[in-house]
Design an enzyme around this catalytic site. Structure first.
Site, PDB file in Angstrom:
ATOM      1  N   GLY A   1       0.853  -1.188   0.000  1.00  0.00           N
ATOM      2  CA  GLY A   1       0.000   0.000   0.000  1.00  0.00           C
ATOM      3  C   GLY A   1       0.882   1.228   0.000  1.00  0.00           C
ATOM      4  O   GLY A   1       1.836   1.326  -0.776  1.00  0.00           O
ATOM      5  N   GLU A   2       0.552   2.181   0.857  1.00  0.00           N
ATOM      6  CA  GLU A   2       1.411   3.348   1.103  1.00  0.00           C
ATOM      7  C   GLU A   2       1.648   4.204  -0.140  1.00  0.00           C
ATOM      8  O   GLU A   2       2.632   4.927  -0.219  1.00  0.00           O
ATOM      9  CB  GLU A   2       2.770   2.913   1.672  1.00  0.00           C
ATOM     10  CG  GLU A   2       2.672   2.008   2.863  1.00  0.00           C
ATOM     11  CD  GLU A   2       4.028   1.437   3.254  1.00  0.00           C
ATOM     12  OE1 GLU A   2       5.028   2.166   3.162  1.00  0.00           O
ATOM     13  OE2 GLU A   2       4.068   0.251   3.635  1.00  0.00           O
ATOM     14  N   GLY A   3       0.773   4.076  -1.144  1.00  0.00           N
ATOM     15  CA  GLY A   3       0.941   4.892  -2.343  1.00  0.00           C
ATOM     16  C   GLY A   3       1.979   4.364  -3.308  1.00  0.00           C
ATOM     17  O   GLY A   3       2.279   5.033  -4.302  1.00  0.00           O
TER      18      GLY A   3
END
Length: 571
Positions: free
Chosen positions: A544-546
């Site tokens: 995740g986390e961009g």
């Protein structure tokens, strides 16, 4: 240096410059054979010039539709002329959704071919006409309908044909768009019960002059010979039945959308040669951002009370650890952003513990519930967090969006179910590192939350009942970016659900969105369909986390550089 324009030996030999110089140049000659010429030359047009249609021309076309034959001279047609950009924006979102829904039902090769086709011009055409059939008169009360109750619909189809032929004679293009759920299109233009819609007609000066039907030229199907459709006296006795026909804020104005395509038409390469990437580049150019060379990853983080219900494989400290790594530039999202030439802004939207001094703060002030037993946020916090997100979204360059938050795939699943009216089981997946026991608990929590709050909720209420502070900030960032005409690259499931809330608040925001990736999370595909977006990447990412948004943003920036550097052709 420019090159002579390669003129195709088949298909449309005109250029964008020719069509722009004479938008009405497709008009038919005024002679005795004109009628059959018009019939033979009628085409379903999907690409339009932004030039307005004069009122007198529109009136002539509508009058032709009103001159159609109707059973019992009932004249059941009604023409809703749509000029309002906001209505067109909402219609465009619906068609994008339906196109992806239909592709999902096909074999992979057919689906890819479908997605390569432009099937409508809702955003580009200066006018939309929703053809309606007023069916409120009982069939028995109309001469001819007692035996054929649907003859009123056939009459409206005849009116559409008249509109189509008149448009062609005037040099206008018309396209019949049925990429709608009928009830959604009826709701869009406020049709009362008993009034049915036959679809949306795009009307304007054509930005293509096709010599043959588009689906035939694309190899989708061929026109049957006349002999195959003309029968003598009765249906053949030995026929087992006919085979099914082969069937495989404000968005940018039509001037911007067509202008982006005009610019692409001048490249020394076939139109659409970069596939999905070309479409994303067109979207950025239409926003007036074709010169961007960098951007920012906005990473919003929060912890969630729902994590205490055993819906995550990780402890709550992980959110804070990842945020600290992001602030140091060493999280996977931050490093992916740096590799793509993006800066990173970290937003503390509610990380447990003391506020992180190096992060931008946008934290809820009111009580926070666990979704299952109590609302996630107060209405006041939703308003405040949306406003904070709007401020973050209004920036130069690309805006990539990411999130961090233990338990937030549960939040995203509940929010998706609440916004879309979806079955909680269809949108609840494993998340990061979970097993079947965790998944069972997640599904139970999401189902309980949706029973408590309801489904099919208005966006702001859904964010309050079922959302999270970081998702609300990201929804606001989409709205702020749309207002500033900033292109937004979405990451995975949770970010896409936040974007869906923004689009349901402001449908015009959809035009600034680029789906960065299709994640492995259950429900993401459903949300992408609802957004009408086709992702740039499908790498089965777990991060995740961009990270996915940053990787896709790098690809999009490369596509923009390719667009700027590719050789141009002359008129």
């Amino acid at each position: 240096m420019t090159y002579p324009r390669p003129v195709p030996l088949i298909g449309d030999a005109t250029s964008a410059a020719e069509r722009a110089g004479d938008p009405a140049g497709w008009a038919m000659p005024d002679d005795a054979g004109g009628f059959y010429a018009v019939v033979a030359a009628r085409r379903d047009v999907r690409r339009y010039r932004p030039d307005p249609v004069p009122d007198d021309v529109l009136r002539r076309v509508l009058a032709a539709g009103h001159s159609a034959p109707s059973v019992g001279h009932s004249q059941p047609w009604r023409f809703v002329v749509v000029r309002d950009p906001a209505v067109r924006d909402r219609a465009a979102v619906l068609t994008d959704r339906e196109r992806l829904r239909q592709a999902a039902q096909m074999e992979p090769d057919a689906a890819r071919r479908l997605l390569d086709l432009q099937l409508e011009g809702v955003r580009e055409a200066p006018l939309g006409i929703v053809v309606c059939c007023d069916r409120r008169t009982p069939a028995a009360g109309v001469l001819g309908r007692a035996t054929f109750p649907d003859a009123d619909l056939w009459s409206c189809a005849a009116a559409i044909q008249n509109l189509w032929l008149a448009a062609r004679a005037e040099g206008l293009g018309m396209g019949w768009v049925t990429l709608f759920r009928p009830e959604e299109l009826a709701g869009l233009v406020g049709l009362p019960d008993g009034v049915a819609t036959l679809g949306w007609l795009c009307l304007g000066w054509p930005d293509e002059r096709p010599p043959a039907p588009g689906l035939e030229r694309a190899g989708w199907s061929r026109r049957l010979p006349l002999e195959a459709v003309v029968l003598e006296d009765r249906w053949p006795a030995d026929d087992g039945g006919p085979a099914a026909p082969p069937s495989h804020l404000r968005a940018p104005g039509r001037e911007d959308v067509v202008g982006a395509r005009d610019e692409a038409d001048r490249l020394l390469t076939p139109p659409g040669s970069l596939g999905v990437l070309d479409r994303a580049v067109d979207r950025v150019v239409a926003l007036g951002r074709g010169d961007v060379a960098g951007g920012t990853l906005v990473l919003a983080a929060a912890d969630h009370p729902v994590a205490a219900l055993g819906v995550s494989a990780y402890g709550g400290h992980v959110t804070r650890d990842v945020v600290r790594a992001a602030l140091a530039g060493t999280s996977v999202g931050a490093t992916a952003a740096a590799a793509a030439g993006l800066g990173t802004v970290v937003v503390d939207a509610g990380v447990d513990g003391d506020p992180l001094p190096a992060a931008r703060a946008a934290r809820p002030a009111g009580p926070r519930g666990d979704l299952a037993a109590a609302p996630a946020l107060t209405a006041a916090d939703v308003e405040r967090l949306l406003a904070a997100g709007r401020e973050l979204g209004a920036r130069d360059g690309l805006l990539a969006l990411g999130e961090v938050g233990v338990g937030n795939t549960t939040v995203a699943a509940a929010l998706a179910a609440g916004l879309l009216g979806a079955d909680p089981a269809d949108v609840t997946g494993l998340g990061s590192g979970a097993d079947s026991e965790v998944l069972e608990r997640k599904r139970a929590v999401v189902a309980q939350a949706v029973r408590r709050a309801g489904s099919g909720l208005a966006p702001e209420r859904a964010l309050a009942e079922l959302g999270g502070p970081e998702l609300t900030v990201l929804a606001g960032a989409v709205l702020g970016a749309a207002a500033a005409r900033t292109p937004v690259v979405l990451d995975g499931f949770a970010v896409s659900v936040a974007a869906l809330a923004a689009v349901l608040l402001e449908p015009g925001a959809q035009a600034c969105l680029v789906a960065g990736q299709r994640s492995r999370e259950r429900g993401h595909e459903l949300v992408l369909h609802a957004l009408g977006l086709e992702p740039l990447l499908d790498l089965r990412l777990r991060a995740g986390e961009g990270a996915g948004a940053a990787l896709a943003a790098g690809l999009l920036l490369d596509g923009l550089r390719v667009r700027r550097a590719t050789a141009r052709v002359g008129p």
